[in-house]
Design a protein around this motif. Structure first.
Motif, mmCIF file in Angstrom:
data_model
loop_
_atom_site.group_PDB
_atom_site.id
_atom_site.type_symbol
_atom_site.label_atom_id
_atom_site.label_comp_id
_atom_site.label_asym_id
_atom_site.label_seq_id
_atom_site.Cartn_x
_atom_site.Cartn_y
_atom_site.Cartn_z
ATOM 1 N N TYR A 88 0.852 -0.892 -0.150
ATOM 2 C CA TYR A 88 0.089 -0.247 0.427
ATOM 3 C C TYR A 88 0.551 1.250 0.159
ATOM 4 C CZ TYR A 88 0.700 0.296 4.839
ATOM 5 O OH TYR A 88 1.570 0.085 6.207
ATOM 6 N N TYR A 89 0.520 2.329 -0.515
ATOM 7 C CA TYR A 89 0.634 3.838 0.078
ATOM 8 C C TYR A 89 0.046 4.820 0.929
ATOM 9 C CZ TYR A 89 2.829 2.361 -4.682
ATOM 10 O OH TYR A 89 3.722 2.391 -6.779
ATOM 11 N N SER A 90 0.797 5.111 1.144
ATOM 12 C CA SER A 90 -0.080 6.320 2.425
ATOM 13 C C SER A 90 0.040 6.962 2.833
ATOM 14 C CB SER A 90 0.852 5.832 4.724
ATOM 15 O OG SER A 90 1.625 5.950 4.399
ATOM 16 N N VAL A 91 -0.552 8.271 3.146
ATOM 17 C CA VAL A 91 -1.135 9.294 2.640
ATOM 18 C C VAL A 91 -0.811 10.404 3.996
ATOM 19 C CG1 VAL A 91 -1.876 10.979 1.700
ATOM 20 C CG2 VAL A 91 -2.115 9.265 0.274
ATOM 21 N N THR A 92 -0.001 11.701 4.226
ATOM 22 C CA THR A 92 -0.247 11.934 5.423
ATOM 23 C C THR A 92 -1.115 12.982 5.781
ATOM 24 O OG1 THR A 92 1.535 13.335 5.206
ATOM 25 C CG2 THR A 92 2.757 11.286 5.885
ATOM 26 N N PHE A 93 -1.523 13.353 7.011
ATOM 27 C CA PHE A 93 -2.504 14.081 7.429
ATOM 28 C C PHE A 93 -1.605 15.307 8.189
ATOM 29 C CE2 PHE A 93 -7.272 14.183 7.980
ATOM 30 C CZ PHE A 93 -6.789 15.318 8.748
ATOM 31 N N GLY A 94 -1.779 16.820 7.501
ATOM 32 C CA GLY A 94 -1.055 17.213 8.046
ATOM 33 C C GLY A 94 -1.252 18.179 9.371
ATOM 34 N N ALA A 95 -0.715 18.902 10.086
ATOM 35 C CA ALA A 95 -0.325 18.948 11.586
ATOM 36 C C ALA A 95 -1.811 19.859 11.307
ATOM 37 C CB ALA A 95 1.168 19.802 11.745
ATOM 38 N N GLY A 96 -2.492 19.317 12.359
ATOM 39 C CA GLY A 96 -3.406 20.393 12.853
ATOM 40 C C GLY A 96 -5.350 20.445 11.952
ATOM 41 N N THR B 46 -5.567 15.460 1.299
ATOM 42 C CA THR B 46 -4.939 14.223 1.803
ATOM 43 C C THR B 46 -5.976 13.405 1.313
ATOM 44 O OG1 THR B 46 -4.262 14.210 3.794
ATOM 45 C CG2 THR B 46 -5.118 12.141 3.924
ATOM 46 N N TYR B 47 -7.339 13.626 1.340
ATOM 47 C CA TYR B 47 -8.265 12.867 1.223
ATOM 48 C C TYR B 47 -8.323 12.180 -0.684
ATOM 49 C CZ TYR B 47 -12.752 11.750 -1.156
ATOM 50 O OH TYR B 47 -13.909 11.101 -1.496
ATOM 51 N N GLU B 48 -7.851 13.627 -1.848
ATOM 52 C CA GLU B 48 -7.786 13.591 -2.977
ATOM 53 C C GLU B 48 -6.050 12.849 -3.271
ATOM 54 O OE1 GLU B 48 -7.853 17.761 -3.735
ATOM 55 O OE2 GLU B 48 -9.675 18.517 -3.567
ATOM 56 N N THR B 49 -5.611 13.318 -2.555
ATOM 57 C CA THR B 49 -4.548 12.323 -2.964
ATOM 58 C C THR B 49 -4.727 10.660 -2.690
ATOM 59 O OG1 THR B 49 -2.742 14.016 -2.040
ATOM 60 C CG2 THR B 49 -2.394 11.640 -2.658
ATOM 61 N N VAL B 50 -5.463 10.122 -1.765
ATOM 62 C CA VAL B 50 -6.004 9.104 -1.722
ATOM 63 C C VAL B 50 -6.143 8.685 -2.727
ATOM 64 C CG1 VAL B 50 -6.841 7.375 -0.108
ATOM 65 C CG2 VAL B 50 -5.413 8.995 0.949
ATOM 66 N N VAL B 51 -7.492 9.130 -3.045
ATOM 67 C CA VAL B 51 -8.238 8.487 -4.008
ATOM 68 C C VAL B 51 -7.976 8.564 -5.336
ATOM 69 C CG1 VAL B 51 -10.520 9.151 -5.421
ATOM 70 C CG2 VAL B 51 -10.661 9.515 -2.852
ATOM 71 N N PRO C 60 -3.683 -0.122 -3.409
ATOM 72 C CA PRO C 60 -4.216 0.238 -2.170
ATOM 73 C C PRO C 60 -3.642 1.798 -1.318
ATOM 74 C CG PRO C 60 -4.204 -1.929 -2.190
ATOM 75 C CD PRO C 60 -2.921 -1.288 -3.346
ATOM 76 N N ALA C 61 -4.420 2.244 -1.385
ATOM 77 C CA ALA C 61 -3.986 3.747 -0.386
ATOM 78 C C ALA C 61 -4.675 4.026 0.696
ATOM 79 C CB ALA C 61 -4.434 4.723 -1.208
ATOM 80 N N ALA C 62 -3.402 3.912 2.087
ATOM 81 C CA ALA C 62 -4.109 4.058 3.435
ATOM 82 C C ALA C 62 -4.267 5.565 3.786
ATOM 83 C CB ALA C 62 -3.360 3.224 4.097
ATOM 84 N N PRO C 63 -5.108 6.399 4.133
ATOM 85 C CA PRO C 63 -4.778 8.134 4.047
ATOM 86 C C PRO C 63 -4.038 7.553 5.856
ATOM 87 C CG PRO C 63 -7.096 7.336 4.370
ATOM 88 C CD PRO C 63 -6.421 5.805 4.186
ATOM 89 N N HIS C 64 -4.178 8.872 6.333
ATOM 90 C CA HIS C 64 -4.025 9.440 7.796
ATOM 91 C C HIS C 64 -4.457 9.509 8.591
ATOM 92 C CE1 HIS C 64 0.958 9.075 8.144
ATOM 93 N NE2 HIS C 64 0.861 8.176 7.080
ATOM 94 N N LEU C 65 -5.231 9.778 9.314
ATOM 95 C CA LEU C 65 -6.452 10.335 10.230
ATOM 96 C C LEU C 65 -5.002 10.441 11.484
ATOM 97 C CD1 LEU C 65 -9.733 8.333 9.931
ATOM 98 C CD2 LEU C 65 -8.546 10.231 8.781
ATOM 99 N N SER C 66 -5.401 12.670 12.335
ATOM 100 C CA SER C 66 -5.013 12.632 13.774
ATOM 101 C C SER C 66 -6.074 13.159 14.162
ATOM 102 C CB SER C 66 -4.255 13.435 13.046
ATOM 103 O OG SER C 66 -4.890 14.462 12.518
ATOM 104 N N CYS C 67 -5.594 13.407 15.585
ATOM 105 C CA CYS C 67 -6.777 13.577 16.551
ATOM 106 C C CYS C 67 -6.748 15.405 16.735
ATOM 107 C CB CYS C 67 -6.074 12.779 18.226
ATOM 108 S SG CYS C 67 -5.703 11.292 18.356
ATOM 109 N N ILE C 68 -5.480 15.883 16.359
ATOM 110 C CA ILE C 68 -5.545 17.406 16.670
ATOM 111 C C ILE C 68 -6.078 17.974 15.245
ATOM 112 C CG2 ILE C 68 -3.941 19.291 16.805
ATOM 113 C CD1 ILE C 68 -3.830 17.914 19.054
ATOM 114 N N GLY C 69 -7.453 19.141 16.028
ATOM 115 C CA GLY C 69 -8.567 19.394 15.813
ATOM 116 C C GLY C 69 -9.282 18.715 14.787
ATOM 117 N N SER C 70 -9.479 17.230 15.147
ATOM 118 C CA SER C 70 -10.366 16.725 14.615
ATOM 119 C C SER C 70 -11.921 16.479 15.789
ATOM 120 C CB SER C 70 -9.779 15.360 14.181
ATOM 121 O OG SER C 70 -8.958 15.085 13.166
#
Length: 283
Positions: free
Chosen positions: A39-47, A54-59, A68-78
């Protein structure tokens, strides 16, 4: 020792900000297919600053590369609502792998932390919302997270993420094999048996690597710093030396039975391919 033909390889990208960046990343993805990536993963920017990109890149990866693509999800700001919406959107695109992180606060961050304080809470929420649909990756820190007070406290935090429902983990990059092996051994002693995949950072630029390492708490061993410092103006020599160093690191890991390698490719392909070719991973 891990057989090369059973070793899984994955690569990490960041969302490009320009049309030229999008085109370049598509070319990088095409070249890295030679590794037969899981798979390829795609980072989720700070905050959450790159959430939409990220969504556009994963799709785009799913459509353009069939990897297969794996998006990062983060807690900060979510919030629960926006994470729920993202999970539903990813499910609608048949994306079934997530990298769940606490995330980094942007410099000068004054915004709301969000509904999740720690990654284990985010993992619990994903499981509650989607059951076993997603394969969830979490982060691990062989050299201890910079904000953890003690190594044991850091290990306890990691165990909480595993208990919350993580399937596997990707480590922060490191250049000390013993740090990784000791961490895995400590996890096993606590009954943690999920795969812990080593994160691999190719060495392309000394100043950049030094800056990254200071921020994330990854150690550049003194001997390595001393070898890299005189080469900082000779990119060709530095990268050739870096390829040798990281190849040796990966070979030691393979000899010690790791099940996979996760390359922090930084939207480049050359150094990752050179290292992988040295290891016999290029098809």
């Amino acid at each position: 020792m891990t057989a090369i033909n059973t070793l899984t390889v994955s690569c990490e990208f960041f969302p490009p900000r320009t049309e030229d960046g999008i085109i370049k990343l598509r070319q990088v993805q095409e070249r890295l297919k030679a590794l037969n990536p899981a798979y390829y993963s795609v980072t989720f920017g700070a905050g959450g600053s790159t959430q939409e990109k990220t969504y556009e890149t994963v799709v785009d990866i799913q459509i353009q590369s069939n990897i297969p693509a794996a998006p990062h999800l983060s807690c900060i700001g979510s919030t629960r609502d926006n994470i729920r919406q993202l999970l539903q959107a990813y499910q609608a695109k048949n994306i079934n792998r997530i990298v769940a992180l606490r995330g980094d606060q942007p410099s000068g961050w004054a915004g709301r932390l969000g509904d999740f304080n720690y990654a284990n809470e985010l993992v619990e929420f994903i499981r509650a919302e989607t059951g076993d649909y997603f394969h969830i990756e979490v982060a691990a820190y062989p050299e201890v997270h910079p904000q953890s007070k003690t190594p044991q406290a850091d290990l306890n935090y990691f165990a909480q993420k595993v208990r919350a429902g993580a399937n596997s983990a990707i480590t922060q990059y490191f250049y000390n094999v013993d740090a990784y092996l000791y961490f895995v051994d400590a996890c096993q002693k606590q009954g943690i048996d999920i795969p812990i995949i080593p994160g691999i950072m190719p060495i392309s630029n000394y100043e950049q690597l030094s800056r990254f390492s200071d921020i994330c708490g990854a150690e550049i061993p003194r001997w390595l710093r001393k070898r890299l410092e005189p080469m900082h103006e000779d990119k060709t020599a530095l990268q050739a030396f870096g390829v040798d160093v990281v190849t040796h690191l990966c070979q030691q890991l393979i000899n010690n039975g790791v099940s996979g390698l996760h390359f922090y490719a930084l939207n480049q392909s050359d150094l990752t391919l050179r290292i992988a070719n040295n290891l016999g991973l290029v098809t």
